[in-house]
Design a protein around this motif. Structure first.
Motif, PDB file in Angstrom:
ATOM      1  N   VAL A 264      35.086  35.811  31.202  1.00 28.74           N
ATOM      2  CA  VAL A 264      36.165  36.517  32.318  1.00 28.74           C
ATOM      3  C   VAL A 264      37.115  35.659  32.323  1.00 28.74           C
ATOM      4  N   LEU A 265      38.251  36.589  32.107  1.00 30.13           N
ATOM      5  CA  LEU A 265      39.531  35.866  32.109  1.00 30.13           C
ATOM      6  C   LEU A 265      40.450  36.685  33.163  1.00 30.13           C
ATOM      7  N   HIS A 266      41.134  35.746  33.831  1.00 26.98           N
ATOM      8  CA  HIS A 266      41.726  36.704  35.026  1.00 26.98           C
ATOM      9  C   HIS A 266      43.264  35.779  35.587  1.00 26.98           C
ATOM     10  N   GLY A 267      44.293  36.428  35.862  1.00 27.77           N
ATOM     11  CA  GLY A 267      45.350  35.758  36.294  1.00 27.77           C
ATOM     12  C   GLY A 267      45.159  35.398  37.831  1.00 27.77           C
ATOM     13  N   THR A 268      45.459  34.345  38.332  1.00 28.25           N
ATOM     14  CA  THR A 268      45.283  34.044  39.934  1.00 28.25           C
ATOM     15  C   THR A 268      46.159  34.777  40.622  1.00 28.25           C
TER      16      THR A 268
ATOM     17  N   VAL B 221      41.819  38.879  41.852  1.00 30.78           N
ATOM     18  CA  VAL B 221      41.003  38.018  41.298  1.00 30.78           C
ATOM     19  C   VAL B 221      39.390  37.923  41.559  1.00 30.78           C
ATOM     20  N   SER B 222      39.273  38.171  42.860  1.00 34.28           N
ATOM     21  CA  SER B 222      37.758  38.129  43.258  1.00 34.28           C
ATOM     22  C   SER B 222      36.936  38.992  42.603  1.00 34.28           C
ATOM     23  N   ALA B 223      37.513  40.205  42.044  1.00 38.98           N
ATOM     24  CA  ALA B 223      36.811  41.171  41.006  1.00 38.98           C
ATOM     25  C   ALA B 223      36.098  40.561  39.874  1.00 38.98           C
ATOM     26  N   GLY B 224      37.104  39.732  39.169  1.00 35.42           N
ATOM     27  CA  GLY B 224      36.634  38.734  37.975  1.00 35.42           C
ATOM     28  C   GLY B 224      35.783  37.728  38.447  1.00 35.42           C
ATOM     29  N   GLU B 225      36.024  37.157  39.559  1.00 33.55           N
ATOM     30  CA  GLU B 225      34.958  36.265  40.301  1.00 33.55           C
ATOM     31  C   GLU B 225      33.555  36.750  40.602  1.00 33.55           C
ATOM     32  N   TYR B 226      33.541  37.971  40.805  1.00 34.34           N
ATOM     33  CA  TYR B 226      32.091  38.890  41.202  1.00 34.34           C
ATOM     34  C   TYR B 226      31.620  39.010  39.978  1.00 34.34           C
ATOM     35  N   THR B 227      32.509  39.442  38.859  1.00 36.75           N
ATOM     36  CA  THR B 227      31.621  39.991  37.346  1.00 36.75           C
ATOM     37  C   THR B 227      31.268  38.587  36.819  1.00 36.75           C
ATOM     38  N   ALA B 228      31.923  37.410  36.891  1.00 36.55           N
ATOM     39  CA  ALA B 228      31.379  36.125  36.253  1.00 36.55           C
ATOM     40  C   ALA B 228      30.045  35.784  37.038  1.00 36.55           C
ATOM     41  N   GLY B 229      30.227  35.883  38.266  1.00 39.74           N
ATOM     42  CA  GLY B 229      29.046  35.243  38.950  1.00 39.74           C
ATOM     43  C   GLY B 229      27.652  36.367  39.000  1.00 39.74           C
ATOM     44  N   LYS B 230      27.764  37.631  38.285  1.00 39.61           N
ATOM     45  CA  LYS B 230      26.722  38.170  38.020  1.00 39.61           C
ATOM     46  C   LYS B 230      25.950  38.146  36.619  1.00 39.61           C
ATOM     47  N   ILE B 231      26.889  37.487  35.768  1.00 37.98           N
ATOM     48  CA  ILE B 231      26.571  37.473  34.214  1.00 37.98           C
ATOM     49  C   ILE B 231      26.199  36.101  33.999  1.00 37.98           C
ATOM     50  N   ALA B 232      24.758  35.770  33.745  1.00 35.82           N
ATOM     51  CA  ALA B 232      24.359  34.545  33.658  1.00 35.82           C
ATOM     52  C   ALA B 232      25.008  33.755  32.296  1.00 35.82           C
ATOM     53  N   GLY B 233      25.392  32.439  32.740  1.00 36.15           N
ATOM     54  CA  GLY B 233      26.375  31.686  31.463  1.00 36.15           C
ATOM     55  C   GLY B 233      27.650  32.085  31.251  1.00 36.15           C
ATOM     56  N   ALA B 234      28.330  33.208  32.063  1.00 36.61           N
ATOM     57  CA  ALA B 234      29.674  33.765  31.779  1.00 36.61           C
ATOM     58  C   ALA B 234      30.628  32.505  31.621  1.00 36.61           C
ATOM     59  N   ALA B 235      31.500  32.591  30.615  1.00 40.82           N
ATOM     60  CA  ALA B 235      32.599  31.374  30.571  1.00 40.82           C
ATOM     61  C   ALA B 235      33.860  32.258  31.480  1.00 40.82           C
ATOM     62  N   THR B 236      34.734  31.245  32.060  1.00 41.45           N
ATOM     63  CA  THR B 236      35.639  31.823  32.938  1.00 41.45           C
ATOM     64  C   THR B 236      36.883  31.100  32.502  1.00 41.45           C
ATOM     65  N   ARG B 237      38.088  31.942  32.606  1.00 39.41           N
ATOM     66  CA  ARG B 237      39.447  31.222  32.834  1.00 39.41           C
ATOM     67  C   ARG B 237      40.307  31.841  33.674  1.00 39.41           C
ATOM     68  N   TRP B 238      40.578  31.051  34.795  1.00 40.72           N
ATOM     69  CA  TRP B 238      41.491  31.372  35.758  1.00 40.72           C
ATOM     70  C   TRP B 238      42.746  30.900  35.559  1.00 40.72           C
ATOM     71  N   TRP B 239      43.750  31.894  35.371  1.00 41.78           N
ATOM     72  CA  TRP B 239      45.124  31.416  34.801  1.00 41.78           C
ATOM     73  C   TRP B 239      46.071  31.260  35.917  1.00 41.78           C
ATOM     74  N   GLU B 240      46.486  30.341  36.087  1.00 37.59           N
ATOM     75  CA  GLU B 240      47.330  30.079  37.379  1.00 37.59           C
ATOM     76  C   GLU B 240      48.677  30.650  37.083  1.00 37.59           C
ATOM     77  N   GLY B 241      49.366  31.504  38.054  1.00 38.96           N
ATOM     78  CA  GLY B 241      50.518  31.930  38.218  1.00 38.96           C
ATOM     79  C   GLY B 241      50.705  33.229  37.229  1.00 38.96           C
ATOM     80  N   VAL B 242      49.553  33.629  36.709  1.00 39.77           N
ATOM     81  CA  VAL B 242      49.717  34.820  35.644  1.00 39.77           C
ATOM     82  C   VAL B 242      49.214  36.105  36.486  1.00 39.77           C
ATOM     83  N   GLY B 243      49.776  37.120  36.394  1.00 39.24           N
ATOM     84  CA  GLY B 243      49.328  38.404  36.891  1.00 39.24           C
ATOM     85  C   GLY B 243      48.430  39.047  36.013  1.00 39.24           C
ATOM     86  N   HIS B 244      48.665  40.659  36.100  1.00 39.72           N
ATOM     87  CA  HIS B 244      47.710  41.427  35.555  1.00 39.72           C
ATOM     88  C   HIS B 244      47.842  41.575  33.954  1.00 39.72           C
TER      89      HIS B 244
END
Length: 281
Positions: free
Chosen positions: A216-220, A227-250
C-alpha cells in the motif's frame, strides 16, 4: 504497442502492452476518468521494461475501450474485465491499482480471489466506495470537484475537472501532465463519470482474505484520496507492506517517478520470486 481483449459481456477493452512475451507481467489499472496513458513514465522506465512485461488497460468507458450503456455498478463486470487482461498477462502477475483502479482490483478479489496474482500494489487507491466507507474516503480536491465533475453540462463540468486535474499533485508537475489528465477526464462520457460513483461497496472481508504480498503506497498530501483510505486498506490485509511518501499527492508515479519505479521493481521481483517458490514446493 496497442492490443485488445474481450471483457465481460463482450466489451472490447484497449490494452497497452510492452516487453518480452515470456517475462513476468505487471498489470496497471488507472483511476476514475483517466486512461492507460497515466502510466507513460512507467512504460518508459528501462528498469521495469528490462525485467517485466508491462500491460495497462483502459477501463470500460475510458480511453479507447468500448463504452457500453450499463453495468458500471456491477462488481462482477469489473472483475471479469480485469480477469480478461490477466489471462493475457499470464500466471503470477503483479497488479497495480491507482485511485479507482484499487476498487477494480478489489472487485476482482471479491469474485476471483487472488487467482493468477503474485502480488498487489494499491497506489493512492480506494478499495471501497459509498457514504461513510473508510476505504473510500476522498480528500479536499475531490470533495470540491463533486458533484460538478459528473455533470453533463460542459460549462459546469469543465471548471471542476480542471481544478481536480491541477489538484492531483502536491507540487509542480510539467504542464502537459495536467493537460493530459484533464483531456482524459473530458474524453470519458459524463454518464460514465457519474455511473462509477453510483456504487456502495464494503470490502473489509475481501481485504482480510488477501493471501498474496501486498504493498500500500500513498502520498501524505493526497487531496483526491485521503491517506486514511490507504491506512484502512493496509490495516485490513495481514502482512501488507506500506510506503507513506511525505509531500507527495495523488500522482506518486509522476511526482516521485524514480522512487516509484525502484519500489515497484523491488516489490514485483520479490512477489514473483515468491510465487515461483510456492509453486515449486
Amino acid at each position: 504497442m496497442r492490443s485488445e481483449v474481450v471483457g465481460a459481456s463482450g466489451v472490447r477493452l484497449g490494452v497497452r502492452v510492452d516487453g518480452e512475451l515470456d517475462a513476468p507481467a505487471i498489470v496497471f489499472v488507472h483511476g476514475w476518468a483517466q486512461s492507460a496513458r497515466a502510466w507513460d513514465l512507467q512504460f518508459a522506465d528501462p528498469r521495469l521494461r528490462e525485467r517485466f512485461r508491462l500491460l495497462a488497460l483502459d477501463l470500460r468507458g475510458h480511453g479507447v475501450s468500448e463504452t457500453p450503456e450499463e453495468d458500471y455498478d456491477d462488481p462482477t463486470v469489473w472483475a471479469d474485465d480485469l480477469a480478461a487482461v490477466l489471462e493475457v498477462a499470464g500466471p503470477d502477475a503483479v497488479v497495480v491499482g491507482w485511485s479507482y483502479g484499487g476498487l477494480v482490483i478489489t472487485d476482482y478479489l471479491r469474485v476471483h480471489g487472488t487467482r493468477g496474482l503474485a502480488g498487489i500494489v494499491f497506489a493512492g487507491a480506494i478499495t471501497e466506495i459509498g457514504k461513510g466507507r473508510p476505504g473510500g474516503r476522498v480528500g479536499s480536491a475531490m470533495s470540491a470537484a463533486l458533484p460538478d465533475a459528473l455533470s453533463g453540462d460542459l460549462d459546469v463540468a469543465l471548471p471542476a475537472l480542471r481544478t481536480l486535474a491541477t489538484g492531483m499533485a502536491a507540487g509542480p508537475v510539467p504542464g502537459h501532465v495536467s493537460q493530459a489528465l484533464l483531456g482524459a477526464s473530458l474524453a470519458v462520457p459524463p454518464r460514465v463519470r457519474k455511473a462509477l460513483f453510483r456504487r456502495d461497496v464494503d470490502s473489509a472481508d475481501v481485504l482480510a482474505a488477501v493471501d498474496v504480498p501486498t504493498l500500500v503506497l500513498h502520498g501524505t498530501e493526497d487531496a483526491v484520496v485521503d491517506v486514511s483510505a490507504g491506512e484502512y486498506t493496509a490495516g485490513k490485509i495481514a502482512g501488507a507492506a506500506t510506503r507513506w511518501w511525505e509531500g507527495v499527492g495523488h500522482l506518486p508515479f509522476v511526482e516521485s517517478s524514480h522512487e516509484f519505479g525502484t519500489t515497484l521493481r523491488w516489490f514485483a521481483e520479490q512477489a514473483v520470486d515468491g510465487a515461483v517458490g510456492r509453486a515449486e514446493r
